[in-house]
Design an enzyme around this catalytic site. Structure first.
Site, PDB file in Angstrom:
ATOM      1  NE  ARG A   1      -4.322  -1.276   0.092  1.00 16.57           N
ATOM      2  CZ  ARG A   1      -4.479  -2.359  -0.641  1.00 16.57           C
ATOM      3  NH1 ARG A   1      -3.491  -2.772  -1.424  1.00 16.57           N
ATOM      4  NH2 ARG A   1      -5.614  -3.039  -0.607  1.00 16.57           N
TER       5      ARG A   1
ATOM      6  CD  GLU B   1      -3.194   3.036  -5.483  1.00 18.54           C
ATOM      7  OE1 GLU B   1      -4.006   2.171  -5.832  1.00 18.54           O
ATOM      8  OE2 GLU B   1      -1.975   2.822  -5.337  1.00 18.54           O
TER       9      GLU B   1
ATOM     10  CG  HIS C   1      -3.079  -0.987  -6.940  1.00 20.65           C
ATOM     11  ND1 HIS C   1      -3.576  -0.247  -5.897  1.00 20.65           N
ATOM     12  CD2 HIS C   1      -3.015  -2.267  -6.474  1.00 20.65           C
ATOM     13  CE1 HIS C   1      -3.798  -1.029  -4.848  1.00 20.65           C
ATOM     14  NE2 HIS C   1      -3.467  -2.258  -5.188  1.00 20.65           N
TER      15      HIS C   1
END
Length: 344
Positions: A259, A288, A306
């Protein structure tokens, strides 16, 4: 009914006919095979155009749903949960991380939360190794050079990177993914070190030939490569702070497939820009989908959107776990993947 009728209306009509089926609201597009199976089992409202729901849309969803199926991009915070109808009893999240859900508020309202652990392990570990190789061997830079048309052919000093064989890898977070990364790292000849909230079992440590560091600071100062594989919790927010990042040696590569919030992104960007560390491979970002624009200008960073768990097999496995959790809950049993705050 015309074929163009909204899914919401279809769901409402089915609900009036088959009232024994719970209304399941799915916030994003899932694999067709998963959506089809859900339609067979439940009264489902799908998100056919896959648009990220606004907060207002999310509030409408929790007002109507018996079961909500969100993803890691959906923010199920107290403001949303406070508007939930009394019938909402399960949030079956499509993903492993649960930092997007206010677990305390869910518990207070009697809402069970589940996730999909385990099925993303191998895919994320693969991507971690891919980023370690990509940043240390300058894969993205080389690919950009080819596409630019400026490559003049092989040269003995051209595009020199660093070998990873024989280097020390420090893994932050030795859960399922961290251990999978360690197994792969041994195959590449890396020496495995780790820091974890709790030391893993001796048998696991021995099998991985892993060295445990109780002090994260001490481990960071001695590694060649750092891999972030811990979840984002209040305790891990900016775990790699500006102070801790300064402990890294100048030749270090940092890879994050966990993360973005675990790393102080602004501090990392400044260090990369000043070449205070060798490079970074980032699949996740602190804010993000927004990125620090300075990252985009740096050649010593590999940036991915991601996609660490983005395999067809992984997404289907995730969906199957969601279905099992819902079906078990509807049948009156405890879902296998309940999220317990005490274990986070």
């Amino acid at each position: 009914m015309p074929e163009t009728a909204p899914v919401r209306e279809i769901g409402q009509e089915i609900g009036s006919i088959m009232s024994n089926k719970p209304l399941v609201v799915v916030t994003r597009k899932l694999p067709d095979v998963i959506e089809t199976r859900m339609m067979e089992l439940f009264n489902v409202r799908l998100n056919l155009d896959d648009h990220p729901m606004t907060q207002a849309e999310m509030i409408e969803a929790v007002k109507a749903a018996d079961i909500l199926v969100p993803t890691v991009t959906d923010h199920i915070d107290a403001a949303v949960l406070s508007q939930a109808g009394p019938q909402l009893r399960l949030i079956a999240s499509f993903g492993t991380g649960v930092d997007h859900i206010d677990l305390a508020t869910a518990r207070q309202r009697g809402i069970t939360v589940t996730n999909t652990p385990g099925v993303l392990t191998e895919d994320t570990a693969d991507m971690t190794m891919a980023l370690i190789l990509a940043v240390s061997r300058r894969v993205s830079e080389g690919e950009r050079l080819i596409r630019s048309g400026k490559w003049q052919g092989w040269g003995p000093m051209s595009m020199l990177g660093h070998r990873i064989y024989g280097k020390r890898l420090g893994i932050i977070g030795m859960g399922r993914i961290g251990q999978a990364v360690a197994r792969r790292a041994r195959g590449f000849g890396l020496s495995v070190h780790y820091h974890n909230r709790r030391r893993v079992a001796p048998a696991v440590e021995q099998a991985l030939e892993a060295t445990y560091w109780e002090s994260l600071d001490q481990m960071l100062a001695r590694m060649d490569i750092i891999s972030v594989n811990c979840p984002h919790t209040p305790a891990t927010y900016h775990l790699l702070s500006a102070r801790r990042l300064k402990l890294l040696q100048k030749h270090v590569y940092l890879v994050n497939t966990a993360r973005g919030e675990v790393v102080d992104e602004n501090a990392l960007t400044r260090m990369l820009d000043k070449k205070e560390i060798a490079g970074a491979g980032l699949d996740v970002f602190e804010h993000e989908p927004a990125l620090n624009p300075k990252l985009l200008r740096l050649d010593n960073v590999v940036l991915l959107p991601h996609m660490g768990s983005a395999t067809i097999e992984g997404r289907v496995d995730m969906g199957e776990k969601v279905i099992i959790n819902i079906k078990t809950f509807v049948d009156g049993h405890k879902p296998p993947d309940r999220v317990l705050e005490a274990l986070l």
